[in-house]
Design a protein around this motif. Structure first.
Motif: not given
Length: 267
Positions: A4-7, A35-42, A49-51, A56-60
């Motif tokens: 959670e902290e890393r995310q 692990t990064v991909r799991r973090d980005l998926a979460a 974020v938007r993958r 990944a990029v900002s959601p907007d």
């Protein structure tokens, strides 16, 4: 470090820079790419974020997002001024030759510096040969129209309110009939695979005509445009001669620029 902290840190990095790659995040946090991909998926599931391909990029940050020229003029001003200063050094001070200045907030900074330099040179040395400046941007034309030492050529067309730039078939045809020494081009995104892009098809058509017309192509792009893809491609990296930006490109983009023979200037 807990996940959670890393995310949370990942969200902060992407918010600050607009984008992060899987490989960069893996190196930064000393974790595997899986692990990064799991973090980005979460984080994507949470809407943080938007993958995209490779990260990944900002959601907007969508391919059709585009802020008005009035909003963009107030953003990242120190970076844009540095980029404009580096671009100004490429324009001869003796007033000879011709330049094309594309619409955009960074290119407006270049026009502002060019006007100031021309006025100062004229005040010290008296009348100098006129530099031919071509643009389709109403704000740039307004800034340069009364400056001594500048012969301004304004390309006409339908004015797009969001960017205050002339667009349409008449603008494209006018661009194809000129051959300026150097074109200073703005972009909404520059990507290793997708090249240069902008959200609007009419703007893209004009930019593509500029790129094909000029003898030398210099792209002015602050770091928020690096690794970004928007809706419409208007040039490949191989079409470019020089990129002026404010930070070192990511490894993927740097390699692609080097392969394309593009000079990179970090201002």
């Amino acid at each position: 470090m807990f996940a959670e902290e890393r995310q949370q840190l990942i969200v902060g990095l992407i918010t600050a820079s607009g984008r992060a790659s899987v490989t960069d995040l893996a190196e930064r946090f000393s974790i595997t790419t899986e692990t990064v991909r799991r973090d980005l998926a979460a984080l994507e599931a949470a809407g943080s974020v938007r993958r995209v391909h490779g990260g990944a990029v900002s959601p907007d940050r969508f391919s059709t997002n585009e802020e008005s020229i009035l909003v963009r003029t107030d953003q990242r001003q120190p970076e844009k001024i540095r980029i404009a200063e580096a671009a100004l050094a490429l324009i001869p001070q003796d007033g000879t030759g011709s330049v094309l200045i594309d619409a955009g907030s960074t290119t407006e900074s270049l026009a502002e510096l060019l006007a100031a330099r021309t006025a100062a040179t004229t005040a010290i040395s008296g009348p100098v040969p006129e530099l031919v400046v071509i643009t389709h941007s109403l704000p740039i034309a307004a800034r340069l129209s009364a400056e001594p030492g500048i012969a301004l050529h304004l390309l006409g067309g339908k004015v797009r309110g969001l960017t205050q730039a002339a667009v349409g078939q008449s603008t494209v045809e006018a661009a194809r009939r000129i051959r300026p020494d150097v074109a200073f081009i703005g972009t909404n995104g520059i990507h290793a695979a997708f090249g240069l892009s902008t959200p609007d098809p009419e703007e893209a058509a004009v930019k593509a005509a500029f790129v094909q017309s000029a003898r030398r192509i210099v792209v002015l792009a602050d770091s928020s445009k690096l690794d970004a893809e928007t809706l419409v491609q208007f040039a490949s990296l191989k079409d470019l001669d020089t990129l002026i930006t404010d930070t070192k490109p990511s490894p993927d983009l740097a390699d692609a620029l080097a392969d394309a023979g593009v000079e990179v200037v970090v201002a």
